[in-house]
Enzyme design. Structure first.
Site, short mmCIF file in Angstrom:
data_model
loop_
_atom_site.label_atom_id
_atom_site.label_comp_id
_atom_site.label_asym_id
_atom_site.label_seq_id
_atom_site.Cartn_x
_atom_site.Cartn_y
_atom_site.Cartn_z
CD GLU A 44 -2.50 1.29 2.73
OE1 GLU A 44 -2.16 0.52 3.65
OE2 GLU A 44 -3.45 2.08 2.83
CE LYS A 111 -6.97 1.48 3.60
NZ LYS A 111 -5.73 1.89 4.29
CB CYS A 148 -4.35 -1.76 4.53
SG CYS A 148 -3.55 -1.96 6.14
#
Lengths: 339, 293
Positions: A44, A111, A148
């Site tokens: 990331e 994300k 994540c």
């Protein structure tokens, strides 16, 4: 089916130094190719570093940025997942992970879940993505990208698998914390992640690839420990903690078919049941539908009334006032006494 | 075969509450990366720290030497004339074992000159001036040695405010500020800090015979456990009472934490303009262009 060699670029990006990190990506993609990798995964925000704060706007790129195009050009007969700050046409900033294949940007995942609690402050600086899609790839197999925190929400791995992904790829900047001798690997964060990865692989009968960064941004240290997990939930490869490196692992893709025939969990999923029940829950939470199984005075959508209700909850159930909007309430089921 | 009953277990070096036990390998790994990262981001290669002979600064010296090599560390010993000579001896032993550069600076003339016209100054004031004088020396050596000042305050003293603002708390970065005293001892034992430094009673060494635990009337293992449950694990009054803590101690420690909040934060700036440092001008402390070279 063939064996896929996966390269995990467990790097320590330099905070805010896009060009330096980009150079490192070029080098490692070439090295991964030299080692026979078919897929190379970076962590990331590998192109920018994690703890950007107001630097986010300064390192953001558009998807047609020539530097990204040039990086994609390095992916002839190769798949690469890279991550950066993406600026949309309307100037929102997203934490993005892009699949680069055969010279182009094949897919971008923004994300979805931005942690803004504890040591995290992402929602302050970034916009949350709205789309979740598995993507086909040159590997002849569906891929699912997530970033994540996306994997701290059950829906994400499940939806990706139901949408056709057989390899779930999570790119992370996970800060190591909660040191305790009682943890499996001495680090609470690592213990949790390792549990999640094995669980998702098993429940979605998919290969799970986790690429986490190392290095330090300000106070926080990232712990690495990137992994490749087989659809059985067994680890195929676990990279060392805190150590920078390009690690490769061979993934026998035939295991996917074997596991899915042996354990047909995905075949037996009931997406229509989930949709139905989720539709109901959403309507109840919005106060737009009666919750026939709820206690009197329970908050909309939450079935259990508080022990000591001090006022009628907001929404559908507050119908005592004359002329309140909303559908007529159905005949009351025998009221349960609030505790 | 030896009769197990005849074997005396060695007396432990220190008391370690089980909930505070950490994996020292992981801790040392994280701290090592942290130290190297801080220096790289700041564009420095060297460090300087004040070495008192106590466990906190000894541990930091070992950690820094381990992370970047002892030749890049300057240990400054800064006794006042009432400081225990045993402390200085212990500090010298650390320097000898590590092979780091060192310098002895007697702060007595500086502190005595400050109070020359004020001989009745309280011990609090004297202690604060000593701590700030040491800070002044360290930041001066930061220039001559070309190194960043490394902090040596632990989490216990920081949470209860047993520090001097702009004195011992002043630093460029702190590798042990998230370790309770009990954890400092654990990491110190794992890295080879001399036993006598680990064993001796912690002391600010501002006057002869002073110890932290007698001055503040607590024991470190109990205080560390209480802080852990209170701060890290968010336990309520009732819950810490159920864990066996004396409610009077809980109330006293709560008050110490609250009254020292200001010592743990950057001073607030009155918000006037469009972007204000720390409010809505938020950059990493070290960012592109911020390195010295």
């Amino acid at each position: 089916m063939q064996t896929l060699t996966v390269a995990l670029a467990q790097i320590a990006p330099r905070l805010g130094l896009f060009d330096e990190n980009l150079e490192r990506h070029h080098t490692l993609i070439a090295e991964a190719r030299g080692r026979g990798a078919g897929l190379v995964v970076f962590p990331e925000l590998g192109l920018t570093g994690y703890l950007l704060q107001d630097l986010a706007a300064e390192v953001a790129i558009r998807l047609d940025d020539p530097r990204l195009t040039a990086l994609a050009a390095e992916t002839k007969n190769l798949s690469a997942v890279v991550s950066f700050v993406e600026e949309s046409a309307d100037h929102r900033l997203f934490i993005a992970a892009a699949l680069l294949e055969d010279g182009r940007v094949r897919h971008v995942h923004r994300k979805l879940f931005l942690p803004t609690y504890g040591l995290f402050d992402e929602r302050r600086f970034f916009a949350a993505g709205d789309l979740l899609r598995a993507t086909p790839s040159r590997l002849g197999i569906g891929l699912g990208l997530a970033v994540c925190e996306d994997f701290w929400h059950l829906t994400v791995p499940q939806l990706l698998a139901l949408d056709g992904a057989q390899i779930l790829i999570n790119v992370s900047s996970s800060p190591g914390r909660d040191l305790a001798a009682t943890n499996e690997v001495g680090l609470g964060t690592a213990t949790s992640w390792r549990t999640l990865m094995r669980t998702y692989a098993q429940l979605t009968t998919s290969v799970v690839i986790f690429c986490n960064r190392v290095g330090v941004d300000e106070s926080i240290s990232f712990w690495g420990g990137s992994e490749v997990i087989a659809p059985s939930g067994q680890a195929i490869f676990s990279a060392p903690f805190f150590e920078e490196g390009l690690f490769t692992a061979d993934v026998p893709l035939a295991d996917l078919r074997r596991e899915r025939l042996t354990l047909p969990l995905l075949r037996d999923e009931r997406p229509e049941l989930e949709v139905r029940e989720l539709t109901r829950i959403v309507a109840e939470r919005a106060g737009l539908a009666p919750d026939t199984t709820a206690d009197d005075l329970a908050e909309a959508g939450l079935d259990v009334a508080p022990g000591d209700p001090i006022h009628p909850p907001i929404g559908f159930r507050d119908e005592t006032a004359a002329g309140t909007a909303g559908p007529p309430r159905p005949p009351k089921s025998p009221a349960r006494v609030p505790r | 075969m030896t009769d197990p009953a005849a074997v005396q277990p060695p007396e432990p070096l220190f008391e370690l509450p089980p909930e505070l036990a950490i994996d020292t390998d992981v801790a040392r790994r994280v701290i090592g990366e942290f130290i190297r990262g801080q220096l790289r981001q700041a564009g420095f290669e060297r460090t300087v720290l004040g070495l008192s002979g106590g466990i906190d600064s000894a541990l930091v010296a070992y950690l820094v030497a381990d992370a970047i090599g002892p030749e890049r560390l300057l240990c400054v010993l800064m006794p006042y004339r009432t400081s225990s000579s045993a402390s200085t001896d212990d500090a010298k032993e650390v320097v000898r074992r590590l092979g780091a550069a060192s310098e002895l600076v007697d702060i007595s003339p500086m502190v005595d000159a400050f109070f020359a016209t004020d001989p009745d100054a309280s011990s609090i004031r004297r202690g604060n001036v000593m701590a700030r004088q040491r800070m002044t020396v360290l930041y001066d050596r930061s220039v001559t040695w070309g190194g960043l000042v490394v902090g040596t305050s632990n989490k216990t003293e920081s949470l209860i405010g047993y520090t001097t603002l702009f004195g011992d708390a002043a630093c460029a970065f702190n590798p042990i500020g998230d370790l309770y005293k009990s954890q400092v001892r654990q990491v110190a034992a794992s890295i080879g800090v001399p036993d006598q430094i680990i064993r001796k009673a912690p002391s600010a060494d501002l006057w002869p015979g002073q110890t932290d635990e007698s001055e503040a009337d607590f024991s470190y293992p109990v205080l560390d456990r209480l802080l852990y449950w209170r701060v890290d694990r968010r336990r309520t009054d009732e819950e810490v009472a159920a864990l066996g803590f004396d409610p009077a101690l809980v109330a006293r420690v709560d008050r110490l934490i609250a009254t020292s909040e200001f010592k743990r934060q950057v001073p607030p700036i009155a918000k006037l303009g469009p972007r204000t440092a720390g409010v809505d001008y938020l950059y990493p402390r070290r960012r592109p262009g911020s390195a010295r070279r």
